[in-house]
Motif scaffolding. Structure first.
Motif, PDB file in Angstrom:
ATOM      1  N   ILE A  53       0.838  -1.205   0.000  1.00  0.00           N
ATOM      2  CA  ILE A  53       0.000   0.000   0.000  1.00  0.00           C
ATOM      3  C   ILE A  53       0.871   1.253   0.000  1.00  0.00           C
ATOM      4  O   ILE A  53       0.567   2.239  -0.689  1.00  0.00           O
ATOM      5  CB  ILE A  53      -0.958  -0.021   1.204  1.00  0.00           C
ATOM      6  CG1 ILE A  53      -2.005  -1.127   1.000  1.00  0.00           C
ATOM      7  CG2 ILE A  53      -1.646   1.331   1.378  1.00  0.00           C
ATOM      8  CD1 ILE A  53      -2.876  -1.374   2.206  1.00  0.00           C
ATOM      9  N   ASP A  58       0.799   4.147  -2.870  1.00  0.00           N
ATOM     10  CA  ASP A  58       0.622   5.570  -2.553  1.00  0.00           C
ATOM     11  C   ASP A  58       1.758   6.411  -3.125  1.00  0.00           C
ATOM     12  O   ASP A  58       1.530   7.509  -3.651  1.00  0.00           O
ATOM     13  CB  ASP A  58       0.552   5.767  -1.032  1.00  0.00           C
ATOM     14  CG  ASP A  58      -0.757   5.249  -0.437  1.00  0.00           C
ATOM     15  OD1 ASP A  58      -1.714   5.049  -1.209  1.00  0.00           O
ATOM     16  OD2 ASP A  58      -0.807   5.048   0.801  1.00  0.00           O
ATOM     17  N   ARG A 118      -5.129   0.410  -5.130  1.00  0.00           N
ATOM     18  CA  ARG A 118      -5.076   0.660  -3.688  1.00  0.00           C
ATOM     19  C   ARG A 118      -6.327   0.127  -2.999  1.00  0.00           C
ATOM     20  O   ARG A 118      -6.252  -0.457  -1.900  1.00  0.00           O
ATOM     21  CB  ARG A 118      -4.916   2.154  -3.401  1.00  0.00           C
ATOM     22  CG  ARG A 118      -4.510   2.414  -1.958  1.00  0.00           C
ATOM     23  CD  ARG A 118      -4.528   3.891  -1.594  1.00  0.00           C
ATOM     24  NE  ARG A 118      -3.815   4.131  -0.374  1.00  0.00           N
ATOM     25  CZ  ARG A 118      -4.265   3.806   0.845  1.00  0.00           C
ATOM     26  NH1 ARG A 118      -5.428   3.184   0.970  1.00  0.00           N
ATOM     27  NH2 ARG A 118      -3.541   4.072   1.920  1.00  0.00           N
ATOM     28  N   ALA A 145      -5.922  -3.533  -2.693  1.00  0.00           N
ATOM     29  CA  ALA A 145      -4.958  -3.908  -1.665  1.00  0.00           C
ATOM     30  C   ALA A 145      -5.545  -3.729  -0.269  1.00  0.00           C
ATOM     31  O   ALA A 145      -5.338  -4.558   0.622  1.00  0.00           O
ATOM     32  CB  ALA A 145      -3.682  -3.082  -1.822  1.00  0.00           C
ATOM     33  N   GLU A 146      -6.279  -2.632  -0.070  1.00  0.00           N
ATOM     34  CA  GLU A 146      -6.921  -2.401   1.223  1.00  0.00           C
ATOM     35  C   GLU A 146      -7.934  -3.506   1.526  1.00  0.00           C
ATOM     36  O   GLU A 146      -8.015  -4.006   2.652  1.00  0.00           O
ATOM     37  CB  GLU A 146      -7.619  -1.035   1.228  1.00  0.00           C
ATOM     38  CG  GLU A 146      -6.680   0.148   1.366  1.00  0.00           C
ATOM     39  CD  GLU A 146      -6.195   0.342   2.794  1.00  0.00           C
ATOM     40  OE1 GLU A 146      -6.518  -0.508   3.654  1.00  0.00           O
ATOM     41  OE2 GLU A 146      -5.484   1.330   3.042  1.00  0.00           O
TER      42      GLU A 146
END
Length: 217
Positions: free
Chosen positions: A32, A36, A128, A131-132
């Motif tokens: 993550i 980012d 993202r 992945a979260e």
């Protein structure tokens, strides 16, 4: 875009590491952070491209205003039988048109780059979210396994691995931003420049004659 390449290349290894239980929490947290960082890099490039397009458009508008102002001055010179001054004004108009043409092509290139960067931002944002969700699924599965005890059936690894595969697919959709290749050198540059100047002079004379014909009709 090197960071984005690293993120894309590392997604397969990430899925394997999580599926094999190699410190999944740390692996997912690092993934993550990488996503980012890649998003920040792309947003910076997008901001630069947007600013460049704005700069090109301002210059283009300036040239078009100058061309419009010259039209009235050329007409005045013709009315006063000052063909010499009219030719100077027309020559400048021809030069402006050439500059505007170059700016139009540059703006088209920048527009394409902006579109590609926008798609990249969207793809990274999707990655993202994936992945979260993967981290949440893993944590939920681990909590469920702990509450059910050793007799619990199944393993969260397959579920986590499947989610990470979706992350890899989302990352694979990220578009690579490419530049415009440089033109090949031309050994006849001097002759071509002379030819271009002849064409320019003919265009100036032709426009002057058309303007004068319009005045006399």
């Amino acid at each position: 875009m090197k960071r984005i390449g690293r993120v894309i290349a590392g997604m397969t290894n990430l899925a394997v590491d999580v599926a094999e239980g190699i410190n999944p929490d740390a692996v997912l947290a690092q993934a993550i952070r990488e996503i980012d960082a890649a998003a920040d890099e792309v947003r910076v490039e997008l901001g630069r491209a947007t600013a460049e397009r704005h700069r090109l458009d301002i210059r283009r508008q300036q040239l078009l205003r100058e061309k419009d102002e010259l039209a009235a001055k050329v007409r005045l010179a013709i009315d006063e039988d000052r063909d010499d001054l009219a030719e100077v004004g027309i020559a400048r108009q021809v030069d402006i048109e050439a500059q505007v043409g170059v700016l139009d092509r540059l703006m088209a290139d920048v527009d394409e780059k902006i579109a590609q960067l926008g798609q990249t931002v969207d793809a990274i944002a999707a990655s993202r979210r994936e992945a979260e969700q993967t981290r949440k699924d893993y944590q939920a599965s681990r909590a469920a396994a702990a509450s059910e005890g050793p007799a619990a059936t199944g393993s969260p690894r397959d579920k986590v691995s499947g989610a990470m595969n979706k992350v890899a697919r989302a990352q694979a959709a990220t578009a690579r931003v490419t530049g415009v290749p440089a033109a090949k050198p031309n050994n006849d540059a001097k002759a071509l420049d002379e030819l271009a100047e002849l064409q320019r002079q003919r265009e100036v004379r032709s426009r002057l004659e058309r303007l004068k014909s319009g005045r006399d009709s």
